[in-house]
Design a protein around this motif. Structure first.
Motif, PDB file in Angstrom:
ATOM      1  N   ARG A  61      -9.459  14.508 -19.305  1.00  0.00           N
ATOM      2  CA  ARG A  61      -8.797  13.249 -19.242  1.00  0.00           C
ATOM      3  C   ARG A  61      -9.029  12.466 -17.901  1.00  0.00           C
ATOM      4  N   ALA A  62      -9.201  11.225 -17.793  1.00  0.00           N
ATOM      5  CA  ALA A  62      -9.315  10.325 -16.579  1.00  0.00           C
ATOM      6  C   ALA A  62      -8.357   9.393 -16.502  1.00  0.00           C
ATOM      7  N   PHE A  63      -7.755   9.204 -15.388  1.00  0.00           N
ATOM      8  CA  PHE A  63      -6.599   8.680 -15.111  1.00  0.00           C
ATOM      9  C   PHE A  63      -7.114   7.652 -13.921  1.00  0.00           C
ATOM     10  N   PHE A  64      -7.187   6.156 -14.175  1.00  0.00           N
ATOM     11  CA  PHE A  64      -7.656   5.280 -13.404  1.00  0.00           C
ATOM     12  C   PHE A  64      -6.615   4.600 -12.440  1.00  0.00           C
ATOM     13  N   SER A  65      -6.851   4.640 -11.041  1.00  0.00           N
ATOM     14  CA  SER A  65      -6.160   3.706 -10.042  1.00  0.00           C
ATOM     15  C   SER A  65      -6.848   3.034  -9.183  1.00  0.00           C
ATOM     16  N   ASP A  66      -6.442   2.502  -7.961  1.00  0.00           N
ATOM     17  CA  ASP A  66      -7.215   1.522  -7.482  1.00  0.00           C
ATOM     18  C   ASP A  66      -7.773   2.037  -5.936  1.00  0.00           C
ATOM     19  N   ASN A  67      -7.462   3.174  -5.487  1.00  0.00           N
ATOM     20  CA  ASN A  67      -8.302   3.775  -4.109  1.00  0.00           C
ATOM     21  C   ASN A  67      -7.945   5.222  -4.144  1.00  0.00           C
ATOM     22  N   GLY A  68      -8.508   5.836  -3.171  1.00  0.00           N
ATOM     23  CA  GLY A  68      -8.256   7.207  -3.298  1.00  0.00           C
ATOM     24  C   GLY A  68      -6.844   7.763  -2.871  1.00  0.00           C
ATOM     25  N   SER A  69      -5.960   6.857  -2.017  1.00  0.00           N
ATOM     26  CA  SER A  69      -4.784   7.313  -1.664  1.00  0.00           C
ATOM     27  C   SER A  69      -3.644   7.349  -2.748  1.00  0.00           C
ATOM     28  N   THR A  70      -4.060   6.099  -3.707  1.00  0.00           N
ATOM     29  CA  THR A  70      -3.186   6.046  -4.678  1.00  0.00           C
ATOM     30  C   THR A  70      -3.875   7.135  -6.022  1.00  0.00           C
ATOM     31  N   GLY A  71      -4.933   7.416  -5.875  1.00  0.00           N
ATOM     32  CA  GLY A  71      -5.466   8.368  -6.896  1.00  0.00           C
ATOM     33  C   GLY A  71      -4.933   9.767  -6.510  1.00  0.00           C
ATOM     34  N   MET A  72      -4.759  10.284  -5.212  1.00  0.00           N
ATOM     35  CA  MET A  72      -4.068  11.420  -4.695  1.00  0.00           C
ATOM     36  C   MET A  72      -2.518  11.233  -5.036  1.00  0.00           C
ATOM     37  N   GLU A  73      -1.877  10.091  -4.900  1.00  0.00           N
ATOM     38  CA  GLU A  73      -0.473  10.102  -5.432  1.00  0.00           C
ATOM     39  C   GLU A  73      -0.135  10.536  -6.683  1.00  0.00           C
TER      40      GLU A  73
ATOM     41  N   ARG B 256      13.229  20.185  -7.244  1.00  0.00           N
ATOM     42  CA  ARG B 256      12.254  19.437  -7.418  1.00  0.00           C
ATOM     43  C   ARG B 256      11.837  18.561  -6.213  1.00  0.00           C
ATOM     44  N   ARG B 257      12.818  18.116  -5.669  1.00  0.00           N
ATOM     45  CA  ARG B 257      12.615  17.244  -4.679  1.00  0.00           C
ATOM     46  C   ARG B 257      12.068  18.028  -3.335  1.00  0.00           C
ATOM     47  N   ASN B 258      12.228  19.128  -3.300  1.00  0.00           N
ATOM     48  CA  ASN B 258      11.745  19.925  -1.893  1.00  0.00           C
ATOM     49  C   ASN B 258      10.508  20.604  -2.357  1.00  0.00           C
ATOM     50  N   LEU B 259       9.878  20.627  -3.279  1.00  0.00           N
ATOM     51  CA  LEU B 259       8.425  21.310  -3.648  1.00  0.00           C
ATOM     52  C   LEU B 259       7.561  20.914  -2.520  1.00  0.00           C
ATOM     53  N   GLY B 260       6.716  21.874  -2.087  1.00  0.00           N
ATOM     54  CA  GLY B 260       5.789  21.957  -1.229  1.00  0.00           C
ATOM     55  C   GLY B 260       4.473  22.133  -1.625  1.00  0.00           C
ATOM     56  N   ILE B 261       3.466  21.894  -0.903  1.00  0.00           N
ATOM     57  CA  ILE B 261       2.159  22.015  -1.121  1.00  0.00           C
ATOM     58  C   ILE B 261       1.511  23.011  -0.125  1.00  0.00           C
ATOM     59  N   ILE B 262       0.366  23.852  -0.468  1.00  0.00           N
ATOM     60  CA  ILE B 262      -0.406  24.430   0.436  1.00  0.00           C
ATOM     61  C   ILE B 262      -1.605  23.502   0.779  1.00  0.00           C
ATOM     62  N   GLY B 263      -2.089  23.732   1.999  1.00  0.00           N
ATOM     63  CA  GLY B 263      -3.334  22.785   2.477  1.00  0.00           C
ATOM     64  C   GLY B 263      -3.841  23.185   3.722  1.00  0.00           C
ATOM     65  N   LEU B 264      -4.550  22.705   4.250  1.00  0.00           N
ATOM     66  CA  LEU B 264      -5.304  22.854   5.517  1.00  0.00           C
ATOM     67  C   LEU B 264      -5.011  21.913   6.731  1.00  0.00           C
ATOM     68  N   LYS B 265      -4.745  22.533   7.984  1.00  0.00           N
ATOM     69  CA  LYS B 265      -4.560  21.807   9.055  1.00  0.00           C
ATOM     70  C   LYS B 265      -5.765  20.903   9.229  1.00  0.00           C
ATOM     71  N   GLY B 266      -5.437  19.543   9.327  1.00  0.00           N
ATOM     72  CA  GLY B 266      -6.585  18.524   9.825  1.00  0.00           C
ATOM     73  C   GLY B 266      -6.731  17.845   8.394  1.00  0.00           C
ATOM     74  N   SER B 267      -6.043  18.081   7.290  1.00  0.00           N
ATOM     75  CA  SER B 267      -6.450  17.524   6.171  1.00  0.00           C
ATOM     76  C   SER B 267      -5.815  15.954   6.138  1.00  0.00           C
ATOM     77  N   TYR B 268      -6.212  15.221   5.199  1.00  0.00           N
ATOM     78  CA  TYR B 268      -5.860  13.746   5.127  1.00  0.00           C
ATOM     79  C   TYR B 268      -6.177  13.251   3.878  1.00  0.00           C
ATOM     80  N   HIS B 269      -5.213  12.940   3.101  1.00  0.00           N
ATOM     81  CA  HIS B 269      -5.436  12.367   1.927  1.00  0.00           C
ATOM     82  C   HIS B 269      -4.984  10.752   1.450  1.00  0.00           C
ATOM     83  N   GLY B 270      -5.045   9.933   2.502  1.00  0.00           N
ATOM     84  CA  GLY B 270      -4.506   8.679   2.403  1.00  0.00           C
ATOM     85  C   GLY B 270      -3.320   8.182   3.100  1.00  0.00           C
ATOM     86  N   ASP B 271      -3.116   7.030   3.124  1.00  0.00           N
ATOM     87  CA  ASP B 271      -2.067   6.383   3.942  1.00  0.00           C
ATOM     88  C   ASP B 271      -0.681   5.889   3.194  1.00  0.00           C
TER      89      ASP B 271
END
Length: 801
Positions: free
Chosen positions: A384-396, A419-434
């Protein structure tokens, strides 16, 4: 590149068709210019036919009493009276090389610069051949061939039958390519009276239209014909003339003056009204610090030179080429203002505008979704492909998908507060938009804001780079604490380091695995933390400082989170959804379509943007597996993915994306990419029968040499990206070292490769830095000579104390 001089007013003359009077009306303009006391330069870049019938000879013959004030020139002359692309290949031209578009444009630019070196105020007219889409010597249509010069245009309309249509069509063709059209002129034919329709038609668009008396019919007697023609031009140039030529001349002069005045005013107006992103306005206080971009073409901006505007007598163009060294924040793929992308956008705008998308479909979106899922970055895993308008909203969107899927698979009810306290695993220095959700998926840092509340756990990541000529993995101290020694941290080549599958059973992989498992098991024992997804920028974390992550570490992370027993199975968690944020690296930014083949593993969700539309228009797509899609599928509407944008699947964006992908796919077989790949294969010693090695548009010898400089801590290049970290005690985003060290790059300097910039002009380099990290980025089709010229400039800057 573009030309603009205060003392030389230049206009290019296009015709709506052949035989519409381009030379006659240009002669009238030139003659009136001399009557007003100005010197005139007339350039006919391509002349075909008998020399005595050439347009430049006509100008000389009827230039008026001050014809000595008119200098005429033709750059490419052919004897046969046919279209230029045919004339260049006729038997009479045998032995002559057909000039390329580059040679053609450079020749014009050289002549313009020569004319501009004369100090007196003058007018210049550059007359094209045939209609706007008539081919040049190479076969490229004139609208595209002349575009790098970006000269203001006078369009000669068609006064004959069918001329209304051809004039409007020609105007729109020029407009679609960004030309400045200062005036439309046409003969006053009293039978068809096209001017009566065209004048009000273009007046509504703010375009000046003048109708000029038609020339007399040709006499059979040459002397009578010459006398009648001379009288005709004399009448047009007379101060008492009411045909409009004097008015046209004044209008063109005014257009030239207003353009300079507006460009002069833009820095001050900008400082007074615009709030820039990622700029500390407290440090930008002078007008000279504002980069005024008048136009752009290929890899270059056309910059209004604040220095030249201060010197009224300067013979240098006030517009200077400046290489777009960051690919306009990583978006450019095929160069600025590419006509194929512009036309794709125009076609979709004309057919659809924008249309409502929920429970609807249109062809550009459907084709794009199918190709992304079946043949693009989603091949083999996405449905499936879901469309949005930029990288940050695509990440949302991606985060919503992943967290909902996690809740469904783990039986976390909608009313459950966890549900409101779920977290993610990532890397220090990451950035996914504003946007806030995208910021919450990153560790707190310089980009975050007061509403940001980081939710998750971020690992220190091993990085890969070339240090003092050696491909090296730098392992952070938290990982060192769990290992006695670290074999396998240096490699013979980048291709060896990025051969993830062959490294999976290495001792270093075991060290990574134990470190990740140990950290996640400790986190599973903390009651308030529930990790629900892995979010990665594969291979390179761009905004974090061009951090090239050891791909083995990211592969091991994916393997671990997909094994519930290794991530804290005591909580009953199932495998975590994996998100790849490929907004930066996708579509060959790093030399491959997606990171999946490099890492040897597919995500559950991925996000693409930036190169997706070639840098022309915003669009993002979030790809997902069928399992992720099914997590939202039910008979209850509130279970749906209730997320969207007013401009979801904008037809223009989808059409441009399809055109971009068509062109990018062809680049894969181009000589440009083949030669770069072969150079890297040879440099790394990769056998011909081995799979394609990692490669870059940047020279591998240059990368190695830069890495050995005392001021450089490490360097790295993949695909279009070159990055190097400078030695700095005050390292990090707040550092100004890279900006200061490379300041000389912004100055316009003539490259040893004369034609690196369009028109062969001296050029500067527009670049951005990330603290003590400098990076440069090409388009996917940047020519090797341009890259080489940039390498020369970077080398000089780094070796200057």
């Amino acid at each position: 590149m573009s030309h603009l001089y205060k003392h030389l007013r230049i206009h290019q003359v296009f015709g709506a068709n052949t035989d519409v009077g381009k030379t006659v009306l240009t002669t009238a303009l030139a003659r009136v210019s001399t009557v007003k006391g100005h010197k005139v330069f007339y350039l006919k870049p391509v002349s075909t036919g008998a020399p005595q019938d050439a347009d430049d000879e006509h100008i000389k013959r009827f230039g008026g009493p001050r014809r000595s004030a008119i200098e005429t020139k033709s750059l490419f002359r052919y004897d046969d009276p046919v279209s230029p692309h045919l004339a260049a290949k006729m038997p009479s031209a045998e032995g002559r090389v057909v000039p390329t578009d580059e040679t053609f444009v450079n020749s014009i630019a050289d002549y313009v610069r020569r004319c501009a070196s004369e100090p007196s105020y003058a007018h210049m007219y550059v007359e094209t051949a045939g209609g706007v889409h008539s081919p040049t010597l190479s076969g490229t249509t004139q609208t595209d061939a002349y575009r790098p010069l970006f000269l203001p245009t006078v369009l000669i309309g068609d006064s004959k039958l069918g001329g209304i249509s051809s004039t409007i069509s020609s105007y729109e063709s020029l407009l679609l390519r960004g030309y400045i059209i200062d005036a439309i002129l046409l003969f006053r034919d009293e039978y068809y009276r096209n001017y009566e329709y065209l004048a009000p038609f273009f007046a509504e668009k703010g375009v000046h239209v003048s109708s000029i008396n038609s020339p007399p019919s040709r006499h059979s007697d040459p002397e009578e014909d010459r006398a009648a023609t001379e009288n005709y031009y004399a009448s047009l140039a007379s101060p008492e003339s009411h045909d409009g030529v004097l008015g046209v001349l004044s209008h063109l002069d005014d257009c030239h003056k207003r353009r300079i005045e507006e460009l002069d005013s833009m820095p001050r107006r900008t400082l007074d009204s615009i709030w820039w992103p990622f700029v500390q306005h407290g440090l930008v206080k002078q007008e000279k610090d504002v980069t005024v971009i008048d136009s752009a073409w290929s890899d270059f901006f056309s910059i209004y030179d604040a220095g030249n505007r201060q010197t009224e007598s300067s013979s240098s163009s006030r517009l200077q080429p400046q290489l777009d060294g960051s690919a306009s924040w990583w978006t450019q793929a095929l160069g600025h203002a590419h006509p194929s992308l512009t036309l794709a956008a125009a076609e979709a705008a004309g057919r659809y505008g924008h249309v409502m998308f929920p429970q609807s479909s249109h062809l550009p979106a459907l084709k794009l979704a199918e190709r992304l899922v079946k043949d693009g970055p989603g091949k083999g895993w996405a449905s499936r492909a879901f469309f949005s308008d930029n990288g940050s909203t695509g990440m949302e969107v991606a985060l919503k998908m992943a967290l909902r899927a996690f809740c469904i698979s783990n039986g976390i009810a909608a009313e459950d507060r966890t549900r409101r306290n779920l977290g993610i695993i990532g890397l220090k220095g990451s950035y996914h938009g504003d946007t806030i959700g995208a910021m919450d998926a990153c560790e707190g840092g310089v980009y975050t804001c007061e509403w940001h509340e980081e939710k998750g756990y971020w690992f220190d990541s091993p990085t890969i780079g070339v240090c003092d000529g050696k491909v090296t993995v730098q392992v952070p101290s938290p990982i060192l604490e769990t290992a006695k020694d670290l074999p396998g941290t240096t490699f013979a080549s980048l291709s060896e380091a990025y051969d993830v599958n062959s490294r999976l059973e290495s001792p270093l992989a075991g060290v990574y695995r134990r470190h990740i498992v140990s950290a996640l098991q400790r986190l599973s024992e903390i009651e308030d933390i529930r990790l629900a997804a892995l979010v990665l920028e594969p291979l390179v974390m761009g905004a974090g400082g061009m951090i090239f992550v050891d791909p083995l570490f990211q592969r091991v992370m994916v393997d671990v989170v997909r094994d519930p027993q290794l991530t804290g199975g005591s909580q009953g968690s199932s495998a975590l959804p994996v998100i790849f944020d490929e907004v930066f690296i996708g579509f060959y930014r790093l030399g491959f379509n997606s990171a999946c083949p490099v890492l040897g593993v597919n995500p559950d969700i991925s996000v693409n943007a930036k190169i997706l539309t070639g840098g022309l228009i915003p669009l993002a797509v979030t790809l997902a597996t069928e399992d992720i899609f099914n997590a939202f599928k039910s008979s209850t509407k509130t279970d749906a993915l209730l997320h969207g944008h007013s401009y979801t699947a904008h037809p223009m964006g989808c059409a441009v994306a399809n055109a971009t992908l068509d062109m990018v796919n062809k680049l894969g077989e181009s000589d440009l990419w083949t030669e770069a790949r072969e150079q890297w294969r040879a440099f790394q010693g990769v056998p011909n029968e081995a799979p394609n090695p990692l490669w870059s548009m940047w020279d591998p010898h240059f990368l190695e040499s830069v890495s050995r400089l005392p001021c450089v801590r490490e360097a790295m290049a993949l695909g279009t990206v070159l990055a190097f970290k400078l030695e700095d005690n005050d390292a990090g985003y707040a550092s100004h070292l890279a900006q200061i060290k490379l300041q000389a790059l912004k100055e316009s300097v003539q490259s040893s490769t004369l034609s690196a910039a369009p028109g062969g002009a001296p050029f500067g380099i527009h670049y951005r830095t990330l603290g003590n990290v400098a990076y440069f980025m090409t388009s996917l089709n940047t020519e090797r000579k341009t890259v080489a010229a940039v390498e020369d400039r970077i080398w000089s800057a780094l070796n200057t104390q």
